[in-house]
Structure formats: C-alpha cells, structure tokens
Design a protein around this motif. Structure first.
Motif, PDB file in Angstrom:
ATOM      1  N   CYS A  32       0.821  -1.209   0.000  1.00 31.21           N
ATOM      2  CA  CYS A  32       0.000   0.000   0.000  1.00 31.21           C
ATOM      3  C   CYS A  32       0.853   1.257   0.000  1.00 31.21           C
ATOM      4  O   CYS A  32       0.372   2.329  -0.374  1.00 31.21           O
ATOM      5  N   ARG A  33       2.102   1.147   0.462  1.00 28.71           N
ATOM      6  CA  ARG A  33       2.975   2.311   0.503  1.00 28.71           C
ATOM      7  C   ARG A  33       3.689   2.547  -0.814  1.00 28.71           C
ATOM      8  O   ARG A  33       4.329   3.582  -0.972  1.00 28.71           O
ATOM      9  N   ILE A  34       3.620   1.594  -1.710  1.00 25.91           N
ATOM     10  CA  ILE A  34       4.290   1.741  -2.999  1.00 25.91           C
ATOM     11  C   ILE A  34       3.455   2.635  -3.904  1.00 25.91           C
ATOM     12  O   ILE A  34       2.236   2.463  -4.003  1.00 25.91           O
ATOM     13  N   ARG A  35       4.097   3.600  -4.519  1.00 28.68           N
ATOM     14  CA  ARG A  35       3.414   4.472  -5.470  1.00 28.68           C
ATOM     15  C   ARG A  35       3.484   3.831  -6.851  1.00 28.68           C
ATOM     16  O   ARG A  35       4.541   3.772  -7.473  1.00 28.68           O
ATOM     17  N   TRP A  36       2.358   3.313  -7.291  1.00 29.47           N
ATOM     18  CA  TRP A  36       2.314   2.563  -8.536  1.00 29.47           C
ATOM     19  C   TRP A  36       2.282   3.541  -9.702  1.00 29.47           C
ATOM     20  O   TRP A  36       1.233   3.802 -10.293  1.00 29.47           O
ATOM     21  N   THR A  37       3.439   4.045 -10.029  1.00 30.64           N
ATOM     22  CA  THR A  37       3.547   4.972 -11.145  1.00 30.64           C
ATOM     23  C   THR A  37       3.480   4.225 -12.472  1.00 30.64           C
ATOM     24  O   THR A  37       3.586   2.991 -12.529  1.00 30.64           O
ATOM     25  N   ARG A  41       4.738   0.403 -13.392  1.00 29.98           N
ATOM     26  CA  ARG A  41       3.854  -0.587 -14.010  1.00 29.98           C
ATOM     27  C   ARG A  41       4.384  -1.052 -15.363  1.00 29.98           C
ATOM     28  O   ARG A  41       4.292  -2.236 -15.706  1.00 29.98           O
ATOM     29  N   ARG A 141       6.641  13.673 -18.102  1.00 32.07           N
ATOM     30  CA  ARG A 141       7.068  14.417 -16.919  1.00 32.07           C
ATOM     31  C   ARG A 141       7.288  15.886 -17.252  1.00 32.07           C
ATOM     32  O   ARG A 141       6.943  16.774 -16.464  1.00 32.07           O
TER      33      ARG A 141
END
Length: 428
Positions: A32-37, A41, A141
């Motif tokens: 849950c702490r991982i930022r699934w950018t 992915r 970005r």
C-alpha cells in the motif's frame, strides 16, 4: 483540490476513527505504501512479458530435446577369444540404462542452467525496462511540470513538446490547443465582465446625477421633479432590459435542459406582428419548419433577428426586410435579410460578440449590443448552424439552419396556430 494548476494539492485531513474495545489494528501491507507509477507498471509489465516468453521458450526447447528419441545401443563381437560367451541382452540392457541416466542428467543440467539464465536475463530485462520506460515517459514528466506552472495568470504559455510526431506529441499539441481556447475564453470573459460592468454602471451613474442635480436645486418645483423622476424611470427600464438580456444570454450559453417540437413559422409570424414596421416594407415567406428546441429561446432568437433587421436599416421608402422559413437540405432554416448600410465583411463576425453595436437608422449606435450575441448563443445551444454575410445592397443576410425532427415526430400540418397555440406545438 488546488484552486489553480500551479498550486500543490493540500493534504486532506482524514476523518477521526474510533477504535472499538478489543479491536485489533491490522498492519498495513507494504504494497500500500508503494506508489504505482506508470514507469513502475511498465517496468513490471516488461519484466513479466520477458519472463513468460523466456519460460515458454525454455519449455519448448526442453520438450524438443526430451522428445528427440532414446539413444540406440549396438553390441559388436561376442566376447574375448577363448573365454566364456557374453550375455548380449544383459549387456545391452545395462548400457541402455546408463545412456538413459546420462541423458536425464543432461536434461536436468539443461533445465537448471536455462532457469538460471532466464532469471539473470529477467533481472536485466527489468533494469532495461525501467530505463526504457523512464526515457519514453520523459516527455510526460516535462508536460506535467509545465502544466503545473500554468494558471489563469499565464495561460499564454504552452507546453511546446518537441520530438517525433508520435502519440505523446499529439497529446502535447492537443493540450496546447486546449490552452489556446481557454486563453481566448478567459479574455472574452474579462471583456464581457468589463463591458457588462460599464453598461450596468451607466444607468446608475445617470440616475445618481439626475437625483443629485434635482436635490441641489433649491428652486425645484413639482414639474421639474416629475421630469427628473421620468428620466430616472427610463434609465431604470433600460437597466432592466439589459439585465434581462444578460440573463437570457447566460441561460442560452448554459444549454438546453429539454427540447420540444417547435415550428418556426408561427413564431416568426408572431414576432412580425409584434414588431412595429415603422415605414419598413416587410416581405415574408413562411413555410412549416419543425425543429426540436426550447420555444421561449427560439422566440427570443427570432425576435432579436427581426428587431435587428428593423432597427439597423436605412429608412426611407426603399427600406425592406425579407423573412422566410422552410426546409433546405432536410434542415429547417430561418433566414432574415434586410437593407441598410454597407457592412464590411471583416466586421460581421464581431457583431455577434456582446456589446458590439453598429449604426442604426438614427445615425449612431443603438440598442444594448446583446441582440446578435443572444442569437449566436441560442443557435449554439440548439446545435444550429449560423451564417451571416453582408447583403449585396447593404445590410445583413443571416441564416440559421436548425436540427431536423425525426420523421416519426414531425406533426401533421393543420390550421395556422394563434400566438398562444404556437408556444404549445402539437404532440408528435
């Protein structure tokens, strides 16, 4: 949510949760702490695809090697000279068993070595996928950083994405065109607010000046005060008409909530009966033209077109206005042509913007400057096509092509309805 694109999103306060007695707090998963950018992915997707394709290749190779057939054993000779004879079948069986054992060991070694190579190449593919995804997403970005800096104060800035003509450049160009439309909309809104403020302030200033002059005159009698009150009342009526026109414009720009079958012919007939001709020859050709729309807004569009054609005319015995309704190319069309002063072609488009006036029959600007802008807004709300060109002998030639009703909903022709009946079209 931030007010502008340049502001960072404020952290939202989480609601207070009351833990019940005896309730055990579950530990949060590290995932849950991982930022699934998108980069992460894409990297996992590249790695998973490489792992699956490598495993499939390994399975196919192993299957082909394993099904290559068992080794054949040939026994030459019958033993040593002068010695006892050999049991050829037992020797052949032992040699075949040793060959099978060696073949299985080779297959196991191939499987282990291929698995190790697949694991190493999978790790390498994850690293390469991470680098490739970062390079591919670098324009995204860049666009994100530029978009964060753009707000209502610097809408003139653009993303200006460079590089090959791919999907990312198309996205950047589309966003730039959106910013251009927003910039023009903001400028138009600012001009509209400034013009509306000026138009609303003018009657108030006039009323205040009239009242102050009347109060400062010590010798004012009832007649002069009555004159001042009449002028103040006239200024208030002008302000009321302006506010009503602004409300109609805002309602038209908001869009339609419901549509009803509306015939343009009786609406135009009512508008022509209510409009004072004032010496202008009116030529009419009214044929049924049914369209789905809002009757009151359609009536305001027709009234404004007729009033504009009568007001902005050259007067005299040769002044004329032609109004026609009918069907052209399967679409109901309203057309209003009037004589009048010659209007340059580059000036026609500006007349449909709010608070843009042209010389009337009195010789100077007249009206509120909102008539044609309301016409354009109502036409846009109905999905109609509005065209306006200068007339060959002066004036304007304005045509509004509305949407057509489905054939199953076109009412049957009947007697010409009255003014009250025209607002309630027959049920389809």
């Amino acid at each position: 949510m931030p007010a502008t694109a340049s502001e960072r999103a404020r952290p939202t306060r989480r609601p207070l949760r009351v833990r019940r007695p005896g309730q055990v707090r579950r530990p949060r998963s590290p995932f849950c702490r991982i930022r699934w950018t998108a980069r992460l992915r894409l990297t996992l997707l590249y790695g998973a695809l490489f792992l699956l394709s490598g495993a499939a290749l390994l399975a196919i190779t192993y299957f082909l090697v394993a099904s290559g057939g068992k080794p054949r054993v040939f026994l030459l000779g019958s033993g040593m000279e002068g010695g006892p004879p050999l049991d050829s079948e037992a020797i052949r069986h032992a040699m075949r068993r040793d060959a099978d054992r060696q073949r299985q060991a080779t297959l196991d070694q191939l499987l282990v070595q291929s698995g190790v190579a697949l694991a190493l190449m999978s790790a390498v593919s994850v690293v390469l996928g991470w680098l490739t995804a970062g390079r591919v997403l670098r324009p995204v970005r860049t666009m994100t950083e530029k978009a964060r800096r753009i707000s209502e104060r610097n809408l003139h800035e653009r993303l200006a994405v460079t590089g090959p003509a791919d999907e990312l450049k198309d996205l950047g160009d589309t966003f730039d065109s959106l910013l251009a439309r927003l910039d023009s909309a903001f400028d138009a809104q600012k001009r509209f607010v400034a013009n509306a403020s000026h138009e609303l302030r003018t009657p108030l200033t006039l009323q205040r000046a009239l009242i102050e002059v009347a109060l400062s005159n010590p010798t004012a009698d009832a007649r002069s005060l009555r004159t001042v009150c009449e002028r103040v009342l006239a200024a208030g009526e002008q302000q009321e008409r302006l506010i009503e026109a602004l409300l109609t414009l805002a309602r038209s720009q908001r869009g339609l909530e419901r549509r009803r079958p509306t015939d343009l012919a009786p609406v135009v007939a009512d508008a022509l009966r209510a409009a004072p001709p004032d010496g202008v020859r009116i030529e009419r050709s009214l044929a049924p033209a049914w369209t789905p729309g809002e009757p009151r807004l359609v009536e305001r569009l027709v009234t404004n077109l007729v009033d504009n054609a009568l007001r902005h005319n050259d007067g005299g015995a040769d002044a004329w206005v032609r109004v026609s309704t009918g069907t052209e190319g399967g679409r109901p069309v309203l057309r209003v042509i009037n004589s009048g002063p010659v209007i340059p072609a580059d000036r026609v488009e500006t007349l449909f913007q709010p608070f843009q006036r042209y010389a009337s029959r009195a010789g100077g600007p007249d009206g509120l400057g909102l008539g044609l802008s309301i016409v354009a807004a109502v036409a846009t709300a109905h999905g109609a096509e509005l065209t306006a060109v200068p007339g060959p002998e002066g004036g304007l030639d304005i045509a509004v092509a509305f949407r057509a009703l489905p054939r199953t909903r076109v009412p049957t022709p009947g007697p010409a309805p009255s003014r009250s009946a025209s607002r309630r079209p027959p049920a389809p």
